[in-house]
Design a protein around this motif. Sequence first.
Motif, PDB file in Angstrom:
ATOM      1  N   ASN A 192     -19.574 -42.312 -14.753  1.00  0.00           N
ATOM      2  CA  ASN A 192     -18.297 -41.753 -14.297  1.00  0.00           C
ATOM      3  C   ASN A 192     -18.485 -40.388 -13.665  1.00  0.00           C
ATOM      4  N   ARG A 193     -19.374 -39.568 -14.224  1.00  0.00           N
ATOM      5  CA  ARG A 193     -19.639 -38.254 -13.626  1.00  0.00           C
ATOM      6  C   ARG A 193     -20.179 -38.408 -12.217  1.00  0.00           C
ATOM      7  N   ARG A 194     -21.055 -39.375 -12.019  1.00  0.00           N
ATOM      8  CA  ARG A 194     -21.590 -39.605 -10.672  1.00  0.00           C
ATOM      9  C   ARG A 194     -20.529 -40.184  -9.757  1.00  0.00           C
ATOM     10  N   ARG A 195     -19.651 -41.040 -10.293  1.00  0.00           N
ATOM     11  CA  ARG A 195     -18.641 -41.691  -9.467  1.00  0.00           C
ATOM     12  C   ARG A 195     -17.567 -40.702  -9.028  1.00  0.00           C
ATOM     13  N   PHE A 196     -17.063 -39.899  -9.956  1.00  0.00           N
ATOM     14  CA  PHE A 196     -15.956 -39.009  -9.628  1.00  0.00           C
ATOM     15  C   PHE A 196     -16.422 -37.626  -9.204  1.00  0.00           C
ATOM     16  N   GLY A 197     -17.615 -37.277  -9.519  1.00  0.00           N
ATOM     17  CA  GLY A 197     -18.319 -36.169  -8.893  1.00  0.00           C
ATOM     18  C   GLY A 197     -18.029 -34.748  -9.289  1.00  0.00           C
ATOM     19  N   ARG A 198     -16.898 -34.225  -8.942  1.00  0.00           N
ATOM     20  CA  ARG A 198     -16.701 -32.788  -9.035  1.00  0.00           C
ATOM     21  C   ARG A 198     -16.064 -32.383 -10.356  1.00  0.00           C
ATOM     22  N   THR A 199     -16.393 -31.166 -10.776  1.00  0.00           N
ATOM     23  CA  THR A 199     -15.822 -30.648 -12.014  1.00  0.00           C
ATOM     24  C   THR A 199     -14.438 -30.079 -11.734  1.00  0.00           C
ATOM     25  N   GLU A 221     -14.631 -26.817  -9.825  1.00  0.00           N
ATOM     26  CA  GLU A 221     -14.842 -26.967  -8.386  1.00  0.00           C
ATOM     27  C   GLU A 221     -13.546 -27.353  -7.681  1.00  0.00           C
ATOM     28  N   LYS A 222     -12.775 -28.261  -8.284  1.00  0.00           N
ATOM     29  CA  LYS A 222     -11.496 -28.655  -7.695  1.00  0.00           C
ATOM     30  C   LYS A 222     -10.540 -27.474  -7.639  1.00  0.00           C
TER      31      LYS A 222
END
Length: 62
Positions: free
Chosen positions: A26-33, A36-37
């Motif tokens: 999921n971290r790789r799929r949704f990516g940003r913290t 960062e957003k």
Amino acid sequence: MAEIVNLRRARKDKAKRERETEADANRRRFGRTRAEKDADKDATDRAARLIDGKRLEPDTKD
């Protein structure tokens, strides 16, 4: 002699490993913290305020 294994602990460890692999995917799929957003949102808001502050004519609603 064979090693004694607590089956309840073994099941919990297996479930924990599965949750960790799913979380990594999921971290790789949704990516940003969230940070960062939020930083990107703040930069966008700041740019909009800067542009609005330099507006020559007031924004009138008809």
